[in-house]
Design an enzyme around this catalytic site. Structure first.
Site, PDB file in Angstrom:
ATOM      1  N   GLY A 193      68.404  59.627  30.406  1.00 26.82           N
ATOM      2  CA  GLY A 193      68.883  59.007  31.642  1.00 26.82           C
ATOM      3  C   GLY A 193      68.687  57.499  31.627  1.00 26.82           C
ATOM      4  O   GLY A 193      68.178  56.915  30.671  1.00 26.82           O
ATOM      5  N   THR A 201      62.678  70.658  28.149  1.00 23.91           N
ATOM      6  CA  THR A 201      61.877  71.059  29.309  1.00 23.91           C
ATOM      7  C   THR A 201      62.447  72.257  30.055  1.00 23.91           C
ATOM      8  O   THR A 201      61.856  72.708  31.036  1.00 23.91           O
ATOM      9  CB  THR A 201      61.747  69.882  30.292  1.00 23.91           C
ATOM     10  OG1 THR A 201      63.054  69.480  30.734  1.00 23.91           O
ATOM     11  CG2 THR A 201      61.058  68.694  29.622  1.00 23.91           C
ATOM     12  N   LYS A 249      64.107  47.933  50.262  1.00 26.85           N
ATOM     13  CA  LYS A 249      62.902  48.729  50.482  1.00 26.85           C
ATOM     14  C   LYS A 249      62.658  48.974  51.967  1.00 26.85           C
ATOM     15  O   LYS A 249      63.481  48.658  52.810  1.00 26.85           O
ATOM     16  CB  LYS A 249      61.705  48.041  49.824  1.00 26.85           C
ATOM     17  CG  LYS A 249      61.859  47.899  48.303  1.00 26.85           C
ATOM     18  CD  LYS A 249      62.065  49.219  47.592  1.00 26.85           C
ATOM     19  CE  LYS A 249      60.809  50.043  47.538  1.00 26.85           C
ATOM     20  NZ  LYS A 249      60.979  51.293  46.741  1.00 26.85           N
ATOM     21  N   HIS A 269      63.700  56.977  51.150  1.00 25.42           N
ATOM     22  CA  HIS A 269      62.660  57.913  50.700  1.00 25.42           C
ATOM     23  C   HIS A 269      62.320  58.907  51.803  1.00 25.42           C
ATOM     24  O   HIS A 269      61.153  59.131  52.136  1.00 25.42           O
ATOM     25  CB  HIS A 269      61.414  57.159  50.235  1.00 25.42           C
ATOM     26  CG  HIS A 269      61.666  56.151  49.153  1.00 25.42           C
ATOM     27  ND1 HIS A 269      62.068  56.518  47.890  1.00 25.42           N
ATOM     28  CD2 HIS A 269      61.617  54.796  49.164  1.00 25.42           C
ATOM     29  CE1 HIS A 269      62.231  55.427  47.153  1.00 25.42           C
ATOM     30  NE2 HIS A 269      61.977  54.376  47.895  1.00 25.42           N
TER      31      HIS A 269
END
Length: 353
Positions: A194, A219, A75, A93
């Site tokens: 997934g 979708t 992280k 990220h």
């Protein structure tokens, strides 16, 4: 000699690690030097790493590691703004227009370091070589179910804590559900085929819930998706990216709906591509649920380190997936590392101070 430096996670409630003692022994046998920092919270004790041949280091000492060390964590790094001079392997990220990600890229630009983002270590077909997806889905579904159970008791979800195993998690949930009698929520899982969606579906099925599984076929038309409102729990397992349709518009809060809990397992609320428009921030271990409407209630849970609820099992699974790639660290010229480095360089353009 290649030097892998495994740093301690500084984030509260982050007990995972991306390599096991057995993996460390494997790398050392290949001639890779491995340093492992002490940690006050890691789920797998350091003694196993030392027995495997790793060199110990104080917690947080990676900042003074040799320039050629490759720093490996999961992280985020401490947000102190310092330039980053090392090569880092972590979940950055940073490539989806996230504000914090842009700051991170500027730090790399200032220090001359490189980010090998774990999310973008991919094979020749673009598939991630390792992912916590299954356990993110499994734990995320469990937290969403906890939110629903709390609603039945007129409350918000209580703070979370790590658990020793998935079996212990299931036992707790079964006890909580039993106190409600025979009532069970139904759920819709988008991204059901997934890894994340499979984990979410497995947890729901094990809890005796009826699950509707949607994936690309359901979708592809781009919305709207009123069927989501017909389910008590919606579990989003689709990563935010360009072209992702909006599954839950802001108007949903006041619409007629059976929907009571949204588990945004993908958890990208600050991305411009987020498919869930009723909230704008992650939730936390201390406050897992964000109430976005009162009557009838609608809670969102969006925690970005869900697999840490089950840190031992999720670490062991992830480490086994990642180890074949770590074995190629010797030169960093394997295509998987080159692709990640090129992606980083492309996103770094224009971010230097």
């Amino acid at each position: 000699m290649t030097h892998l430096w495994v740093r301690a996670e500084q984030r509260q409630n982050e007990e995972r690690i991306g390599i096991t003692p057995e993996g460390v022994a494997d790398l050392i046998a290949l001639g890779i030097s491995v340093t492992v920092e002490h940690s006050h919270q890691r789920a797998i004790p350091i003694e196993g790493y030392l027995a495997a041949g790793a060199t110990p280091a104080p917690e947080g000492s990676w900042t003074s590691a040799p320039d050629d060390a490759i720093i490996f964590g999961l992280k985020e790094l401490p947000t102190d703004g310092t330039p980053l001079r090392h090569r880092h392997i972590l979940f950055g990220h940073a490539f989806k227009r996230q504000p914090d990600g842009e700051v991170l890229l500027r730090r790399f630009g200032a220090g001359g370091g490189t980010l090998f983002d774990l999310e973008y270590l991919t094979d020749a077909d673009g598939r991630r070589v390792a992912a916590f997806g299954y356990w993110a889905g499994y734990a995320g579904a469990a937290v969403a179910l906890r939110c629903w159970i709390a609603q039945q008791q007129g409350a918000l979800c209580a703070p979370l804590r790590t658990l020793p195993s998935a079996a212990a998690l299931r036992a707790e949930l079964q006890d909580d559900l039993a106190a409600l009698g025979s009532k069970r929520p139904d759920a819709i899982v988008i991204g059901a085929l997934g890894r994340v969606g499979t984990g979410a579906t497995d947890l729901c099925t094990q809890m005796g819930m009826t699950v509707t599984g949607w994936d690309m076929a359901e979708t592809a038309h781009g919305g709207p998706f009123p069927q989501i409102l017909d389910h008590a729990i919606f579990l989003n397992c689709i990563l935010a990216r360009p072209g992702t349709p909006v599954f839950v518009p802001a108007t949903v809060t006041t619409a007629a709906r059976a929907l009571r809990v949204i588990g945004d397992i993908a958890c990208d609320p600050d991305s411009a591509f987020s498919p869930i428009k009723v909230y704008d921030r992650t939730t936390s271990w201390d406050s897992p649920a964000l109430r976005v409407h009162d009557a009838p209630p609608l809670d969102v849970t969006a925690i970005d380190n869900l697999p840490s609820l089950l840190p031992v099992e999720s670490s062991q699974d992830y480490a086994a997936q990642l180890l074949p790639t770590l074995r190629t660290l010797g030169t960093l010229d394997a295509p998987v590392w080159q692709r990640a480095a090129e992606l980083f360089r492309n996103h770094l353009t224009g971010t230097k101070p």
